[in-house]
Design a protein around this motif. Structure first.
Motif, mmCIF file in Angstrom:
data_model
loop_
_atom_site.group_PDB
_atom_site.id
_atom_site.type_symbol
_atom_site.label_atom_id
_atom_site.label_comp_id
_atom_site.label_asym_id
_atom_site.label_seq_id
_atom_site.Cartn_x
_atom_site.Cartn_y
_atom_site.Cartn_z
ATOM 1 N N GLU A 6 40.670 12.604 21.418
ATOM 2 C CA GLU A 6 41.424 11.709 22.301
ATOM 3 C C GLU A 6 40.720 11.543 23.640
ATOM 4 O OE1 GLU A 6 45.915 12.798 21.841
ATOM 5 O OE2 GLU A 6 44.683 14.423 21.019
ATOM 6 N N LEU A 7 40.120 12.595 24.124
ATOM 7 C CA LEU A 7 39.418 12.570 25.399
ATOM 8 C C LEU A 7 37.963 12.944 25.165
ATOM 9 C CD1 LEU A 7 42.043 14.653 27.412
ATOM 10 C CD2 LEU A 7 41.899 12.151 27.297
ATOM 11 N N VAL A 8 37.053 12.272 25.844
ATOM 12 C CA VAL A 8 35.621 12.550 25.685
ATOM 13 C C VAL A 8 35.000 12.722 27.069
ATOM 14 C CG1 VAL A 8 33.395 11.731 24.819
ATOM 15 C CG2 VAL A 8 35.500 11.226 23.548
ATOM 16 N N VAL A 9 34.301 13.841 27.263
ATOM 17 C CA VAL A 9 33.575 14.093 28.509
ATOM 18 C C VAL A 9 32.097 14.252 28.154
ATOM 19 C CG1 VAL A 9 33.274 15.632 30.476
ATOM 20 C CG2 VAL A 9 35.569 15.244 29.538
ATOM 21 N N PRO A 10 31.242 13.303 28.539
ATOM 22 C CA PRO A 10 29.813 13.407 28.218
ATOM 23 C C PRO A 10 29.151 14.559 28.968
ATOM 24 C CG PRO A 10 30.429 11.163 28.840
ATOM 25 C CD PRO A 10 31.563 12.051 29.235
ATOM 26 N N LEU A 11 28.248 15.257 28.289
ATOM 27 C CA LEU A 11 27.531 16.355 28.928
ATOM 28 C C LEU A 11 26.408 15.871 29.842
ATOM 29 C CD1 LEU A 11 27.271 18.922 25.977
ATOM 30 C CD2 LEU A 11 28.907 18.877 27.872
ATOM 31 N N CYS A 12 25.925 14.652 29.602
ATOM 32 C CA CYS A 12 24.920 14.034 30.476
ATOM 33 C C CYS A 12 23.566 14.748 30.439
ATOM 34 C CB CYS A 12 25.409 13.959 31.923
ATOM 35 S SG CYS A 12 26.979 13.103 32.147
ATOM 36 N N ALA A 13 23.258 15.425 29.334
ATOM 37 C CA ALA A 13 21.986 16.146 29.247
ATOM 38 C C ALA A 13 20.828 15.230 28.913
ATOM 39 C CB ALA A 13 22.078 17.263 28.208
ATOM 40 N N GLY A 14 21.102 14.048 28.343
ATOM 41 C CA GLY A 14 20.021 13.197 27.878
ATOM 42 C C GLY A 14 19.455 13.721 26.571
ATOM 43 N N GLU A 15 18.471 13.021 26.034
ATOM 44 C CA GLU A 15 17.887 13.427 24.756
ATOM 45 C C GLU A 15 17.229 14.797 24.883
ATOM 46 O OE1 GLU A 15 14.611 11.970 21.397
ATOM 47 O OE2 GLU A 15 14.687 11.004 23.371
ATOM 48 N N GLU A 16 17.492 15.636 23.909
ATOM 49 C CA GLU A 16 16.867 16.966 23.848
ATOM 50 C C GLU A 16 16.097 17.051 22.543
ATOM 51 O OE1 GLU A 16 18.447 21.141 25.344
ATOM 52 O OE2 GLU A 16 19.370 20.583 23.438
ATOM 53 N N ARG A 17 14.781 17.209 22.647
ATOM 54 C CA ARG A 17 13.932 17.149 21.455
ATOM 55 C C ARG A 17 13.598 18.523 20.873
ATOM 56 N NH1 ARG A 17 8.865 13.866 23.066
ATOM 57 N NH2 ARG A 17 9.272 14.794 25.118
ATOM 58 N N ALA A 18 13.499 19.546 21.712
ATOM 59 C CA ALA A 18 13.217 20.888 21.195
ATOM 60 C C ALA A 18 14.406 21.383 20.382
ATOM 61 C CB ALA A 18 12.930 21.854 22.342
ATOM 62 N N VAL A 19 14.128 22.128 19.325
ATOM 63 C CA VAL A 19 15.208 22.676 18.499
ATOM 64 C C VAL A 19 16.090 23.603 19.324
ATOM 65 C CG1 VAL A 19 15.707 24.231 16.570
ATOM 66 C CG2 VAL A 19 14.011 22.412 16.296
ATOM 67 N N ALA A 20 15.480 24.429 20.135
ATOM 68 C CA ALA A 20 16.246 25.364 20.959
ATOM 69 C C ALA A 20 16.967 24.618 22.074
ATOM 70 C CB ALA A 20 15.314 26.418 21.557
ATOM 71 N N ALA A 21 18.274 24.790 22.154
ATOM 72 C CA ALA A 21 19.062 24.130 23.194
ATOM 73 C C ALA A 21 18.821 24.816 24.530
ATOM 74 C CB ALA A 21 20.541 24.175 22.839
ATOM 75 N N THR A 22 18.399 24.051 25.515
ATOM 76 C CA THR A 22 18.227 24.583 26.870
ATOM 77 C C THR A 22 19.090 23.771 27.829
ATOM 78 O OG1 THR A 22 16.233 23.205 27.095
ATOM 79 C CG2 THR A 22 15.921 25.539 26.535
ATOM 80 N N LYS A 23 18.646 22.549 28.118
ATOM 81 C CA LYS A 23 19.406 21.753 29.089
ATOM 82 C C LYS A 23 20.785 21.363 28.552
ATOM 83 C CE LYS A 23 17.290 17.287 27.849
ATOM 84 N NZ LYS A 23 16.688 16.051 28.392
ATOM 85 N N SER A 24 20.927 21.200 27.234
ATOM 86 C CA SER A 24 22.248 20.844 26.699
ATOM 87 C C SER A 24 23.211 22.026 26.793
ATOM 88 C CB SER A 24 22.141 20.338 25.258
ATOM 89 O OG SER A 24 21.705 21.355 24.393
ATOM 90 N N TYR A 25 22.699 23.250 26.579
ATOM 91 C CA TYR A 25 23.548 24.432 26.763
ATOM 92 C C TYR A 25 23.971 24.563 28.219
ATOM 93 C CZ TYR A 25 24.637 29.281 27.820
ATOM 94 O OH TYR A 25 25.234 30.411 28.318
ATOM 95 N N LEU A 26 23.013 24.407 29.141
ATOM 96 C CA LEU A 26 23.350 24.495 30.561
ATOM 97 C C LEU A 26 24.317 23.388 30.976
ATOM 98 C CD1 LEU A 26 19.827 25.413 31.923
ATOM 99 C CD2 LEU A 26 21.875 26.806 32.147
#
Length: 344
Positions: free
Chosen positions: A132-152
């Motif tokens: 019902e509600l969506v809040v974007p994380l605003c990390a942009g495209e993340e290409r490495a398999v390991a999550a870094t900026k998306s986790y932060l």
């Protein structure tokens, strides 16, 4: 090898957190949540996102006094047991928003009477469409398999949601200053590389990762990163749980990465650190100093307990990426792993 994407993307953390500030979806979600007035909160996530949810649990419970539980998607998706979620806010956190089990669990939670909110990086993903509600994380495209900026991004957006829900001047100041705090954290990368060299030369067979409270989820995430990018058997523990059995694993051949916070847990984790010293455990201390020793990888104080974990996590990402490279691993493409994991 060329410099890994993992490092490049981790260094984007200040820009990511700056993009989040003032996002209109955040204020809209907070208004809807306040109007709904949930009596409890359920988090729904896997992997790195679930580790961000662990930190969010401590944030919600300490700041809003609402009980928070972590959902097991298999309860409804595999066992077919729908829970009574009337009055619940269900917060789903995901980078891709594409895993069928999360999408199914969120849809069933909504049908069961919960208010559903997705914190997701891919805004048109199936998970976002189910919420019902969506809040974007605003990390942009993340290409490495390991999550870094998306986790932060998930870690910080959780704190931003708490602030939007129940405003605090101190937290507002810390969030405003956070891009600068993370820029200062990045300046410690040469030290992180030096510590990675020392750790690689020790050639450990396993590694302990310890934190408590708001840093417990950070310890979980850092252990996962050691596992997937450096191929190390890293074992995460809350320092409170460590004495209940896992302390048996501590010895001079088993290094520990230890998070020392600047919050109410500090005196208790400092006690655990002293205990580890008595076991002869080599410790890499990240975060704040203790009365007995300086931090090996110090992080700047962010001004609030809810924003300090972001600096700790970023410092650890730098350490891990350099360690993976020095161990001859490619942190961007770990064996048997893919960027989007779809579970059922």
């Amino acid at each position: 090898m060329t410099e890994p994407l993992m490092l490049t993307e981790a260094r984007e953390a200040p820009q990511v957190t700056a993009r989040q500030a003032g996002h209109p979806a955040l204020a809209a979600a907070a208004r809807a949540i306040r109007a709904f007035a949930p009596t409890f909160v359920v988090t729904l996530a896997r992997g790195s996102s679930d580790h961000a949810a662990t930190t969010l649990k401590y944030a919600l419970e300490t700041q809003l006094r609402l009980p928070v539980m972590s959902a097991a998607p298999s309860v409804s998706g595999v066992y077919g047991a729908d829970l009574n979620l009337k009055g619940a806010l269900v917060l789903a956190i995901s980078q891709s928003g594409g895993s069928p089990d999360l999408v199914g669990a969120l849809s069933r939670a909504r049908a069961a009477g919960a208010l559903t909110c997705a914190l997701v990086n891919v805004e048109d993903s199936p998970l976002a469409q189910a919420a019902e509600l969506v809040v974007p994380l605003c990390a942009g495209e993340e290409r490495a398999v390991a999550a870094t900026k998306s986790y932060l991004a998930a870690l910080v957006m959780g704190a931003r949601l708490v602030q939007a829900w129940q405003p605090s001047p101190a937290l507002a100041r810390a969030l405003d200053a956070l891009p600068g705090t993370l820029e200062a954290t990045l300046r410690a990368e040469p030290r992180a590389r030096e510590l990675a060299t020392q750790l690689a030369q020790a050639e450990p067979q396993r590694l302990l990762v310890l934190g408590r409270g708001l840093h417990a989820g950070v310890a979980d995430e850092v252990a996962l990163k050691f596992q997937e990018t450096a191929g190390l058997a890293a074992l995460p523990f809350s320092t409170a749980e460590f004495a209940h059995g896992p302390a048996r694993l501590a010895d001079p051949q088993t290094p520990a990465v230890f998070f020392q916070a600047r919050d109410a847990t500090a005196p208790f984790t400092a006690d655990t650190l002293r205990t580890l010293g008595g076991y002869g455990t080599p410790v890499t201390l990240i975060g704040a100093a203790t009365p007995e020793r300086a931090a090996d990888l110090p992080t700047p104080a962010s001004g609030h307990p809810l924003t300090d974990p972001a600096a700790s996590a970023l410092a650890a990402q730098l350490l891990i990426a350099h360690l993976a490279v020095q161990r001859g691993e490619n942190p961007d493409a770990p064996p048997r792993l893919s960027k989007v994991t779809r579970t059922h």
